[in-house]
Design a protein around this motif. Structure first.
Motif, PDB file in Angstrom:
ATOM      1  N   LYS A  11       0.833  -1.214   0.000  1.00  0.00           N
ATOM      2  CA  LYS A  11       0.000   0.000   0.000  1.00  0.00           C
ATOM      3  C   LYS A  11       0.864   1.258   0.000  1.00  0.00           C
ATOM      4  O   LYS A  11       0.529   2.246  -0.657  1.00  0.00           O
ATOM      5  CB  LYS A  11      -0.964  -0.005   1.191  1.00  0.00           C
ATOM      6  N   ILE A  14       2.159   1.783  -3.538  1.00  0.00           N
ATOM      7  CA  ILE A  14       1.106   2.294  -4.412  1.00  0.00           C
ATOM      8  C   ILE A  14       0.822   3.758  -4.092  1.00  0.00           C
ATOM      9  O   ILE A  14       0.640   4.577  -4.998  1.00  0.00           O
ATOM     10  CB  ILE A  14      -0.163   1.425  -4.303  1.00  0.00           C
ATOM     11  N   THR A  15       0.809   4.103  -2.823  1.00  0.00           N
ATOM     12  CA  THR A  15       0.610   5.503  -2.434  1.00  0.00           C
ATOM     13  C   THR A  15       1.726   6.374  -3.001  1.00  0.00           C
ATOM     14  O   THR A  15       1.468   7.461  -3.538  1.00  0.00           O
ATOM     15  CB  THR A  15       0.539   5.625  -0.901  1.00  0.00           C
ATOM     16  N   LEU A  79      -7.530   1.682  -1.043  1.00  0.00           N
ATOM     17  CA  LEU A  79      -6.846   0.627  -1.781  1.00  0.00           C
ATOM     18  C   LEU A  79      -7.341  -0.742  -1.341  1.00  0.00           C
ATOM     19  O   LEU A  79      -7.620  -0.961  -0.159  1.00  0.00           O
ATOM     20  CB  LEU A  79      -5.335   0.701  -1.547  1.00  0.00           C
ATOM     21  N   GLY A  88      -7.606   0.950  -6.712  1.00  0.00           N
ATOM     22  CA  GLY A  88      -7.643   2.148  -5.888  1.00  0.00           C
ATOM     23  C   GLY A  88      -8.691   3.126  -6.359  1.00  0.00           C
ATOM     24  O   GLY A  88      -8.883   3.311  -7.568  1.00  0.00           O
TER      25      GLY A  88
END
Length: 177
Positions: A11, A14-15, A79, A88
């Motif tokens: 996560k 991805i952020t 997400l 997302g």
């Protein structure tokens, strides 16, 4: 515990990808933007473009040419992970100051990105992105006042390598994620 830790790391990756997209878009950094998508990824920007993301990036110089200011701000990041696949729903406020034949105008969009991500060879990238507008505010003419006395002496952000961040940072480099 190991699965939860891996989910947290995924996560965060991805952020970081989402934030890198905003930075690359605002700075018109096409090299950086290309690094964020898988080669076969798609992008649906509504009336601007729908197709392969790399073809969208190829068209960005023309799309962004009249945009004097781009400023993407991510708010909520929702997400869901399933192994090396993730989805997302990313809330975004995107401000645009657009040059016109008369006077510049402002466009502020509140919207969301519907994203699909894939982790390939250990790296998360976009596999699909769709842009959804929930609301928009237009000011014509622009209400931006960068010449106002309260702003005088401030560093002013700009697209491209003329942005003050490129002289300031050593670690956050142009064209790098």
């Amino acid at each position: 515990m190991d699965a939860r830790l891996q989910a947290l790391l995924d996560k965060q990756d991805i952020t970081d990808l989402v934030y890198a997209y905003c930075n690359a878009s605002d700075r018109h950094d096409l090299d950086k933007l290309r690094q964020l998508y898988h080669p076969d990824a798609t992008d649906d920007h509504g009336g601007f473009f729908k197709g392969l993301a790399m073809e969208f990036i190829d068209q960005l110089p023309q799309i962004q040419a009249p945009m004097e200011i781009l400023h993407h701000n991510v708010t909520n990041i929702n997400l869901a992970l399933d192994g090396d696949y993730a989805e997302g729903e990313i809330y975004v406020l995107a401000f645009h100051r657009i040059r016109t034949d008369a006077e510049p105008m402002d466009l502020l969009i509140g919207g969301r990105y519907f994203d699909r991500y894939e982790k390939r060879e250990g790296v998360w990238k976009y596999s699909a992105r769709a842009v959804v507008a929930d609301w928009a505010t237009v000011n014509n003419p622009s209400t931006v006042q960068l010449d106002h006395p309260l702003v005088q002496g401030s560093h002013i952000g700009k697209p491209g390598l003329d942005d003050p961040s490129y002289d300031f940072f050593k670690l956050l480099k142009w064209g790098e994620r």
